[in-house]
Each structure stands twice: as structure tokens, then as C-alpha cells.
Design a protein around this motif. Structure first.
Motif, mmCIF file in Angstrom:
data_model
loop_
_atom_site.group_PDB
_atom_site.id
_atom_site.type_symbol
_atom_site.label_atom_id
_atom_site.label_comp_id
_atom_site.label_asym_id
_atom_site.label_seq_id
_atom_site.Cartn_x
_atom_site.Cartn_y
_atom_site.Cartn_z
ATOM 1 N N ASP B 59 0.984 -1.032 0.075
ATOM 2 C CA ASP B 59 -0.115 -0.125 0.110
ATOM 3 C C ASP B 59 0.847 1.059 -0.053
ATOM 4 O O ASP B 59 1.536 1.531 0.924
ATOM 5 C CB ASP B 59 -0.939 0.042 1.259
ATOM 6 C CG ASP B 59 -1.636 1.002 1.630
ATOM 7 O OD1 ASP B 59 -1.743 1.911 0.664
ATOM 8 O OD2 ASP B 59 -2.613 0.997 2.201
ATOM 9 N N GLY B 68 -7.020 5.771 2.013
ATOM 10 C CA GLY B 68 -6.774 4.787 1.117
ATOM 11 C C GLY B 68 -5.524 5.273 0.082
ATOM 12 O O GLY B 68 -5.285 6.435 -0.092
ATOM 13 N N LEU B 94 -12.294 6.010 -0.191
ATOM 14 C CA LEU B 94 -12.394 4.539 -0.213
ATOM 15 C C LEU B 94 -12.926 3.975 1.092
ATOM 16 O O LEU B 94 -13.097 4.629 1.879
ATOM 17 C CB LEU B 94 -10.994 3.797 -0.395
ATOM 18 C CG LEU B 94 -9.926 4.055 -1.398
ATOM 19 C CD1 LEU B 94 -8.832 2.958 -1.527
ATOM 20 C CD2 LEU B 94 -10.614 4.013 -2.818
ATOM 21 N N LEU B 268 -14.102 -3.620 -0.777
ATOM 22 C CA LEU B 268 -13.339 -2.515 -1.446
ATOM 23 C C LEU B 268 -14.532 -1.597 -2.363
ATOM 24 O O LEU B 268 -15.064 -2.343 -3.422
ATOM 25 C CB LEU B 268 -12.106 -2.795 -2.098
ATOM 26 C CG LEU B 268 -11.311 -1.620 -2.706
ATOM 27 C CD1 LEU B 268 -10.966 -0.427 -1.641
ATOM 28 C CD2 LEU B 268 -10.110 -2.003 -3.449
ATOM 29 N N GLN B 297 -6.971 -3.285 -1.899
ATOM 30 C CA GLN B 297 -6.428 -2.172 -2.719
ATOM 31 C C GLN B 297 -5.368 -2.300 -3.688
ATOM 32 O O GLN B 297 -5.388 -1.936 -5.055
ATOM 33 C CB GLN B 297 -5.795 -1.008 -1.634
ATOM 34 C CG GLN B 297 -6.959 -0.623 -0.872
ATOM 35 C CD GLN B 297 -6.379 0.822 -0.130
ATOM 36 O OE1 GLN B 297 -5.918 1.527 -0.543
ATOM 37 N NE2 GLN B 297 -6.161 0.589 1.210
#
Lengths: 481, 481
Positions: B59, B68, B94, B268, B297
Motif C-alpha cells: 500500500d 486509501g 475508499l 473495497l 487495494q
């Protein structure tokens, strides 16, 4: 689940479930799931999507069961039994990370305007959740072995509903190993005392324990130059017993997480709790979050199946070694730039742990800067700075200059460090929220002329730690002389 | 975000934010994140764990930002701009799936004991969330083009606070494309009427739209034997305009999801909403869930980066073709076992869509079984069964036999089908919750001698559909003769 023999010691704790949580009904859609498993059943009752056929079913549980993958739950139970052997009936229920798990526990137990018992310094996101609900913290002070049992008893036995405007607290929230921010781990003896008080006053203990497996030997104890795993039973013996391990009555709700042990952002952990509570938590899961993300479940399931529980416990020892090494890097660097004195031999004998003083090579007056308790777990060093005798602080403290000189000077220090390109976390972030009238240092009734900062040693490299402490020391030299 | 030119049409909607949401403070830990990006900064303020170093940072966003991944948000904006071109300022945020997104919207807008406007038949988990808060549904009836604007206006203009014991509703919750359970898609014309009423009565529209890209041509329209994608602008032209696309004022909160278009269990999706709302939703995200799972993600980001927005929109056309094919399988099978009459040529001309009747090869009396609106989107066929003239139903209906004969007979039918190994979802699951005194068919004031069942065609194969309908028909033959 524990064997049926345990149930004799369990007590009925259903009165702890709050009004909103009692009013939840099972999602009717879930009733149908059990029929779906019948041999030869044709189901027009499904809700999952077509695309799952293309990508494969990563999650073996019925979609939307709100409970998580069955095999992963079984592994969580196996791990729980192995590590904690809870002396009560319990269930494991998956959740999408401890932040959400705590939100669900507040939704389960707390009424608006309740008080929640917390450590004197506590995790800010845990509080930020319930401040809008009118819930307040009631802090209990701690020594190096954790919150003090006698203070907890005092608080509960003298609770005055009229004066407080709210019923006696029913929830004790603790990060009981390597606490964020204090780094403190509650000792086994202290835990037994606290548990007994919670039985006496009917308190539910929420054991938020992401750092449990990150316990390591004290600073200065012998260290191997490279990692060698211990046999599993020996490793488990080095870990402090959890509240869950002594929970004969079923009043501990444990929040476990894989995020801190596998990787951050997994958003996957599990509750271990009395079935009376997990049943209601499952109802909340169905309507608030559903199961944790399928990819996260599949990843952890795959890893645990490949490694086995023993393999996971070996991985954790490696991780423990990494954190211990980093803790040592930071404290070694403190030691290189300052004098590190055991509190009892320092100018502040009532301090806990070590007192860090201005380097005193020519035998002058010993000047304390901050004290800390050696963290035996987790990733934080919590430092109490002493402002007494600092010229700049005394200037701010002059009458009429500042409403909260400690906080103002702490802000100035933080800014000076940031300007030198080193970041600490201000201690004020972790003050237990006792309402808007108890914000200042004086109103909180804590030691005057002190303030806290938190160091995290989780991310910087050895070189970054060295550079960072040089920058810190430069600012400290300016103020402490 | 929309161009600044839009802001002239925006209105201040901050009064919609409820008391608890207004009381949220930004999590103080997040303030530090911006400093972490400074060149050369050494941070002892981190909270992420060591293990991220081994597994790589999946991420790219600062851990725990509560917002996010930046690149994924940028792609969500690009997709939003392309598909909806919102005529107002907006942000994308998100969230971990539409279930949680709706929970956060209720936490943002609703006070306890409010009413929420919903379709007459609505998604049960959406209701199960707010029933414990004392919130009730106020349903608006629909025809084949969606909830009826004149009924909505009637409801709002005659709202009596005293009689209802609560303020006029401020939230309209709609699954406006391929609604679950009704399969209805609200027409463009109807949307404009509804939007105007919402402006007039200051209503926030929550557009929960997981099936938006699963719109397909009506039953019986020409079909290609294999999938051929259209040019993207042509494809987008086949989709009904969203409420967001006509939202000059910023009063639409859109809930988008990747779970129904990529795979279930991703957890998500993203909000598209007025920055006044996304700012508060971000505050809730920080303390209730944090960012969606990193693996989800990373998966979606990787896919969208590889495919591009055009590639994703092509994938969606393929998915649309799959769903259309399955809808056709089910309706073709109905047609093979029963007579399918357009409602206006059936014995129930006031019905919507098609009326399914007992096969009538020898020209006797036409006997209706159920009616349905051809679903032009989503995965559900919502069937209204007619019990008038059924011997067994008339027996149950005899005075003193049953408090709710429609529901009792529907339960008997459901059991009979389950015994034959075919599952439908009972319509009662989807009744708008109007309180415990409005549970029975009579108390709800709906058509007597009818009840609904929902078919999902998302999961069964063509063969399973065929087998399932044979089993259904067997039970129907027993009761309908």
C-alpha cells in the motif's frame, strides 16, 4: 471452544450487552445459508456474483456468512488453545482489524455517557471513537508493572453515581502488553489482582493485545548475534500470561490481530470471547462490515496452513528478535549521547526505569532530561521530560504568560525538533479524555513541570536512529544546556 | 473533483450532519503524517510494523491515513468523471464495501428515531443496521420505472411530525439500478422528478449502486451468440444516468463497489460525495475501520493500472453479457413450463411486466401464478404470487385459522419447495421495517392474497436453472392445479 467442564465456572454476563445491541435481530438472509449445503439443492437464493466463477472462490465460507472462513477460525482456535488455554467457554470470530474490533465492542457494551476505565495514557483512536458518544475515560495510574490494582479498587469502591452523573464503569480497556504509548506490560501478579477486582465489581476486561508476541528480554540482558528459535513450549513460557488465560468467568474480550505480526494493512484479526458476546458481535458484523476481506483471509489461511501453528510461533520469535534489536539500537544511542541512570540512583528516585541525564564527564551537577520504563514488548519508548530548572520553561511559566506552560513548552520543543528534521509523537495525544474541562496539565492533576513524548523504534534504520538522536540532542543541549 | 465552476450551484448541506458526527475530531495522530514526507526527516513517530519491510509495501499510502491509496483514489475519480460527469464538487473516499459504507452514512446523517425513506421492498441488511437505533423505514411504492415521484411528494408534503413522533425524513436510500430485491431500475425521467423533489424538501439521496454496470437489454431483444464489446462511449450511452450525474447541489452520496464487478469478498469500494460529507466520513473511517485491506487495494490498483479505465469498462460489458445470458436462461425456462403473458393481456392487467400462468394448451380458463418485472439490470427476478382461488390458501384464510394467511401460506410454499430441493428467498425478508405493529400483510396495507419471492440467477448453471424450475413447477402444480 473450551471443554464443557469449564462451563461450571462461567457466570451469566448477558446484562452487559447494551440496549442497542440487544435489539439486533439475526439478518434473515443468513437463515437460508444452512439449506444451501443440502445435497442436490438448487439455490435461487444466492447473492454472490458471477465474477467469482472466473477468479475462483478464494473464500471457502458461504459468501456473506458474517463469520469468516471456517478453516481460519479453526486455526485461530488452535492458536488460542495453545497459547492461552482459556479456562472458560469461548468462541473465535474474525474481525477486520483491532480498530474496528474495538468499535464493535463499544457498540456491544457501552451506553452513551458511560465511563470507560483506561490506562492514564491510552491509544487516541480508541478514544476518538467514543468521545462523540459522550463517553468519557476514567484513567487509572500505572507503575512499571501496569495499572495499579489498589487505585482501580479505590476508583470502583468509591464511585459516586450522583457526582459523576453516570453509572459505575463496566468496561476496562487495556493494551496490556507493550502498551501504546507507554510500552508497559502488565505483570502476571498484577493481572491476577486486576482480574479479581473485575470479578468483584463485575467489570468486562477488553484485552486489546496486538503486541503480545513482541515481548522480549530487558535492555542489557545477553543477546545472541543472530536469531536462533527456541522450542515452542520454551518460547511460550517467556510470555506473560494473558487475562484470557485466567478468565474462569468469561469476562475477557480479547482482540487479536495479524496486522502487527504479518503485515500492516491486512485488516484481519479475531475476537476471543464468551459465546454470549461473540453471538452479538456476529450480529453487528453482518450489518456493519461483513467478513474481513477475502484476500486477507486467503493469505493468512494459506500461510498458517503451510507453516502450521508451530511455524507461525517460530516466525513470531524471529519478529520478536527484530524488535528487541531495534529497541536496543535506540537505547544504545541514548546511552552514547547521554548518561543513562537507573531511576533509584538518579536525581529523580521516584521515577520509573531509567533517567536520561545530560552527559556529565566532569562530575558536575546531574541534570535529568527524561525518564522511561524499558519496554519489554511492543515498539514504543515513552519518555517523561523534566522541565524544572529549564530557563525557557521558567519564562513561559511566569504568571500571566501561559494557561498551560507544560503543554506550550512541549509544543515548542516538538517544533524545534521538527525544524531539525526529527519527529516524535507528542504525549498530549494519549491523555485519557476526561472531558473538555480536564485538558490542561494542571486540570489533569498530573506532575507539574513534566510532559511526555513517544518514540517508536519500529521503522527507522540503525543509521536513522543515530541521525535522529543527534538532532534531538542538539535541541536538548540548547534548552538543557 | 469537479471544476470550480460547479461550486456556484452547490448549496450548504452541513446541517444534515448529525450531532455525533459533528462531534468527531480529526485523529491527532494523522496530523503528523504530513511532516513524515519532508526531505530527510527522521521519524520516531511511526506506528507501522517491522514485518512490512519483509513483505514489501503493498500500500503506497501512508499507513493509517484513513483515506486509501492515492493512485487508486485518482483512478476512482477518473472513472467517476468518465461515467457520471458530476455537475458539482465531489471527492472519492475508499470504503471497505457497501455494507460498511451504508453503516457510515447512517452514522453521518441519521439521528436515533429518525425515519429513512426506502423503496417498498428493500435490502434487509441495510435495515437491520438501523432498526436497533429506533430508526424506521417509510416506504414509497414503485412501478416498473421505480419509486413513484407523486407518492414521494405526497409523503413529504403531508408529513405530520406530531403524528409520526419524528421530524420529516431527510434521507432517501435507493438501490436505483437492478434493485435488490425488485430488479427495478429507476428511469431517467423518474430520476429527474425524484431529484427535484429532494431539492424542494432538502433530502439527501443515498445512491447505493453496486449493480450499475450490470444493465442489459430487455428480455426478448436481439442477442449476439458471443460477446462483442461496444466502443466505450456507446456502452456508456446504454446506461441510465445516475442521480450523481444530475446532482448540481451536492446532495447525492454515491456508494460504489468493486465487489460485484471484480469478485465478492474484496471489501473495497468508494464513496462519491460532497466534500462536506467525505470529510466527516473520513473522520469516521479513521476510528471505525481505517483504510480498506491493503491486499484488496493492491489487487484493484494493479488491475486498473494494467487494464486502464477503458479496459475495465470493457470487462464490465463482458460481465453484463454474462448476466443478461443468465437472466434469459431463467425467463426462457419459465416460458417453457408456463404461459408468459404481457400483463396487459393477462387476467391481472394491473400487474407490472409479465404474468406467469398455468400452461393452457386446451384453451380453458387462464390461471395466474405470479407476475414479475423483466429485470433490466442486476441479478434478481422479483415475483408476486397470486393466491386468490387456491384451495389450500382459502382454507388457511378461513376465519380464526391464521393471523396472517398470506404469510403462513408463503411459508408453506417455501417449505414445500425446500423439500423438493429448490430454494427461493422469501419476500418477507425485504419488507420495509415500519415497526413491530406493521408486520402482517393486512397491517402493511398491501394487496391481499399475494406474497413475493425473489429469484437470484447469479449463481446457478443453465442445467441447475432447468432442474430448479421443474421442481418449482411440481409444487406449483400441486397447489394451482
Amino acid at each position: 471452544m473450551g471443554s464443557l467442564g469449564h462451563s461450571s465456572t462461567m457466570v451469566d454476563l448477558s446484562h452487559h450487552i447494551n440496549a442497542k445491541s440487544r435489539a439486533r435481530h439475526p439478518s434473515p438472509l443468513k437463515d437460508i445459508i444452512k439449506f444451501m449445503g443440502y445435497d442436490g439443492m438448487v439455490s435461487f437464493a444466492g447473492g454472490e456474483t458471477r465474477s467469482s466463477r472466473y477468479l475462483g472462490d478464494v473464500d471457502n465460507s458461504p459468501v456473506g456468512s458474517g463469520a469468516g472462513n471456517r478453516q481460519l477460525i479453526a486455526l485461530a482456535k488452535e492458536l488460542t488453545e495453545r497459547v492461552h488455554s482459556p479456562p472458560c467457554e469461548y468462541e473465535c470470530l474474525l474481525h477486520p482489524g483491532n480498530t474496528n474490533a474495538w468499535a464493535k465492542v463499544v457498540g456491544l457494551l457501552c451506553e452513551d455517557d458511560d465511563y470507560v476505565i483506561v490506562e492514564e495514557f491510552t491509544y487516541p483512536s480508541a478514544q476518538a471513537l467514543w468521545i462523540p458518544l459522550g463517553i468519557k475515560a476514567v484513567p487509572v495510574t500505572a507503575d512499571a508493572a501496569g495499572i495499579m490494582a489498589k487505585n482501580l479498587r479505590h476508583l470502583l469502591s468509591r464511585w459516586d453515581e450522583r457526582e459523576r452523573g453516570s453509572r459505575r464503569p463496566r468496561v476496562l480497556y487495556l493494551v496490556s502488553v507493550g502498551s501504546n504509548p507507554t510500552g508497559i506490560t502488565i505483570s502476571a501478579q498484577r493481572r491476577r489482582e486486576i482480574y479479581d477486582i473485575c470479578v468483584e465489581f463485575d467489570i468486562i476486561i477488553v484485552e486489546d493485545d496486538p503486541y503480545y508476541f513482541l515481548q522480549y528480554p530487558g535492555y542489557g540482558s545477553p543477546i545472541e548475534t543472530s536469531f536462533t528459535p527456541k522450542p515452542i513450549p520454551e518460547f511460550l513460557n517467556t510470555l506473560v500470561p494473558t487475562f484470557l488465560s485466567m478468565d474462569a468467568q468469561g469476562r475477557v474480550i480479547r482482540l487479536d490481530s495479524f496486522s502487527k505480526t504479518l503485515f500492516p494493512g491486512l485488516r484481519l484479526g479475531y475476537f476471543v470471547a464468551n459465546p454470549v458476546f461473540t453471538e452479538r458481535l456476529l450480529r453487528a458484523t453482518e450489518v456493519e462490515t461483513q467478513d474481513p476481506a477475502g484476500l486477507s483471509q486467503a493469505f493468512v489461511l494459506g500461510l498458517l496452513q503451510k507453516w502450521g501453528i508451530d511455524g507461525y510461533l517460530t516466525w513470531l520469535q524471529n519478529l520478536q528478535f527484530q524488535y528487541r534489536t531495534r529497541r536496543d539500537w535506540l537505547l544504545d544511542t541514548f546511552s552514547a549521547h547521554f548518561d543513562l541512570l537507573p531511576a533509584e540512583k538518579s536525581p529523580i528516585p521516584e521515577a520509573q526505569g531509567f533517567v536520561v541525564c545530560v552527559k556529565n564527564s566532569h562530575g558536575g551537577k546531574v541534570k535529568p532530561i527524561f525518564s522511561f520504563v524499558d519496554p519489554g514488548a511492543g515498539m514504543f519508548v515513552w519518555c517523561k521530560f523534566y522541565f524544572d530548572g529549564i530557563d525557557r520553561f521558567m519564562e513561559i511559566e511566569k504568571p500571566g504568560k501561559s494557561k498551560d506552560p507544560e503543554q506550550d513548552f512541549a509544543n515548542e520543543l516538538w517544533q524545534a525538533w521538527a525544524t531539525e528534521l526529527v519527529l516524535l509523537t507528542p504525549g498530549s495525544y494519549y491523555h485519557a479524555w476526561q472531558g473538555p474541562d480536564k485538558m490542561s496539565t494542571a486540570a489533569r492533576g498530573v506532575d507539574p513541570r513534566t510532559a511526555h513524548f513517544r518514540f517508536s523504534f519500529a521503522t527507522p534504520t540503525k543509521e536513522e536512529i543515530s541521525t535522529g538522536v543527534v538532532r534531538l540532542a542538539k535541541v536538548i543541549a540548547k534548552y538543557w544546556g
